[in-house]
Design a protein around this motif. Structure first.
Motif, PDB file in Angstrom:
ATOM      1  N   GLU A   1      -4.819  11.143   6.110  1.00 30.56           N
ATOM      2  CA  GLU A   1      -4.025  10.199   5.087  1.00 30.56           C
ATOM      3  C   GLU A   1      -3.956   8.814   5.740  1.00 30.56           C
ATOM      4  OE1 GLU A   1      -4.084  10.847   1.853  1.00 30.56           O
ATOM      5  OE2 GLU A   1      -4.294  13.007   2.060  1.00 30.56           O
TER       6      GLU A   1
ATOM      7  N   GLU B   1      -8.515   2.521   6.002  1.00 33.87           N
ATOM      8  CA  GLU B   1      -9.670   2.289   5.136  1.00 33.87           C
ATOM      9  C   GLU B   1      -9.564   1.390   3.736  1.00 33.87           C
ATOM     10  OE1 GLU B   1     -11.817   5.717   4.128  1.00 33.87           O
ATOM     11  OE2 GLU B   1     -12.046   6.311   6.408  1.00 33.87           O
ATOM     12  N   TYR B   2      -8.364   1.754   3.254  1.00 37.94           N
ATOM     13  CA  TYR B   2      -7.903   1.153   1.966  1.00 37.94           C
ATOM     14  C   TYR B   2      -7.605  -0.184   2.311  1.00 37.94           C
ATOM     15  CZ  TYR B   2      -4.578  -0.046  -1.864  1.00 37.94           C
ATOM     16  OH  TYR B   2      -3.957  -0.744  -2.923  1.00 37.94           O
TER      17      TYR B   2
ATOM     18  N   THR C   1      -4.561   5.223  -4.568  1.00 36.31           N
ATOM     19  CA  THR C   1      -5.767   5.061  -4.112  1.00 36.31           C
ATOM     20  C   THR C   1      -6.135   5.566  -2.778  1.00 36.31           C
ATOM     21  OG1 THR C   1      -5.724   2.862  -5.249  1.00 36.31           O
ATOM     22  CG2 THR C   1      -7.424   3.216  -3.333  1.00 36.31           C
ATOM     23  N   TRP C   2      -4.967   5.408  -1.777  1.00 42.28           N
ATOM     24  CA  TRP C   2      -5.224   5.839  -0.482  1.00 42.28           C
ATOM     25  C   TRP C   2      -4.724   7.377  -0.155  1.00 42.28           C
ATOM     26  CZ3 TRP C   2      -1.651   7.254   3.346  1.00 42.28           C
ATOM     27  CH2 TRP C   2      -0.170   6.872   2.844  1.00 42.28           C
TER      28      TRP C   2
ATOM     29  N   GLY D   1      -1.305   1.506  -4.690  1.00 39.83           N
ATOM     30  CA  GLY D   1      -1.595   1.714  -3.518  1.00 39.83           C
ATOM     31  C   GLY D   1      -1.511   3.250  -2.880  1.00 39.83           C
TER      32      GLY D   1
ATOM     33  N   GLU E   1      -7.266   7.224   5.881  1.00 43.73           N
ATOM     34  CA  GLU E   1      -7.538   6.777   4.497  1.00 43.73           C
ATOM     35  C   GLU E   1      -6.732   5.381   4.097  1.00 43.73           C
ATOM     36  OE1 GLU E   1      -7.409   9.695   1.552  1.00 43.73           O
ATOM     37  OE2 GLU E   1      -8.619  11.031   2.589  1.00 43.73           O
ATOM     38  N   LEU E   2      -5.368   5.456   4.721  1.00 41.08           N
ATOM     39  CA  LEU E   2      -4.841   4.122   4.513  1.00 41.08           C
ATOM     40  C   LEU E   2      -5.625   2.974   5.302  1.00 41.08           C
ATOM     41  CD1 LEU E   2      -2.393   2.329   4.030  1.00 41.08           C
ATOM     42  CD2 LEU E   2      -1.237   3.346   5.720  1.00 41.08           C
TER      43      LEU E   2
ATOM     44  N   ALA F   1       0.674  -1.322  -0.037  1.00 37.39           N
ATOM     45  CA  ALA F   1      -0.002   0.107  -0.061  1.00 37.39           C
ATOM     46  C   ALA F   1       0.830   1.205   0.057  1.00 37.39           C
ATOM     47  CB  ALA F   1      -0.975  -0.065   1.138  1.00 37.39           C
TER      48      ALA F   1
END
Length: 143
Positions: free
Chosen positions: A132, A138-139, A32-33, A29, A135-136, A23
């Motif tokens: 951020e 969640e990803y 996306t995040w 990766g 969001e990582l 990620a």
């Protein structure tokens, strides 16, 4: 009195280090995040770029790659002109733990700024990393 030079965040992730590493270090990766699109040449001295839908972009230089535990890069300082040569250094350290991975993010280099620029950059990135890293999580949870 000096300014704090670092932003430090630690997150416990319920995913193995290999998944977290992917990620952090792949275009898919990061794009996306972290941003909305990314390109990365994953080697010390390699270039990376992230872009966001609002047109903002960040050109990064890969500084450290120690798979699967340390990934570091330099990037422009929030709030400074695009041609300003000063950068901060961001380093992610991954540590296996029973529940998955302990991820520590350290961004350093803010003390090189005068007071006005410092406050905007430090506060902006402090808020930014909270968002951020959320969001990582969640990803990774959606994978």
């Amino acid at each position: 009195m000096g300014f704090p030079d670092q932003i430090v965040r630690t997150v416990e992730l319920a995913h193995p280090p290999a998944a977290v590493w992917t990620a952090l270090t792949t275009a898919e990766g990061l794009g996306t995040w972290f941003g909305h699109a990314a390109a990365i040449d994953l080697r010390p001295g390699g270039a990376a770029q992230m872009t966001w839908k609002n047109g903002h972009k960040a050109d990064m230089r890969i500084e450290r790659v120690e798979k699967p535990s340390v990934f570091g890069f330099t990037w422009p300082i929030h709030g400074l002109p695009d041609d300003d040569p000063r950068r901060t250094y961001v380093e992610f350290t991954l540590e296996p733990v029973d529940a998955g991975t302990r991820l520590t993010m350290v961004e350093s280099g803010f003390a090189q700024l005068p007071a006005d620029d410092y406050r905007e950059a430090f506060d902006g990135n402090t808020d930014g990393w909270a968002n951020e890293l959320g969001e990582l999580v969640e990803y990774l949870n959606a994978a």
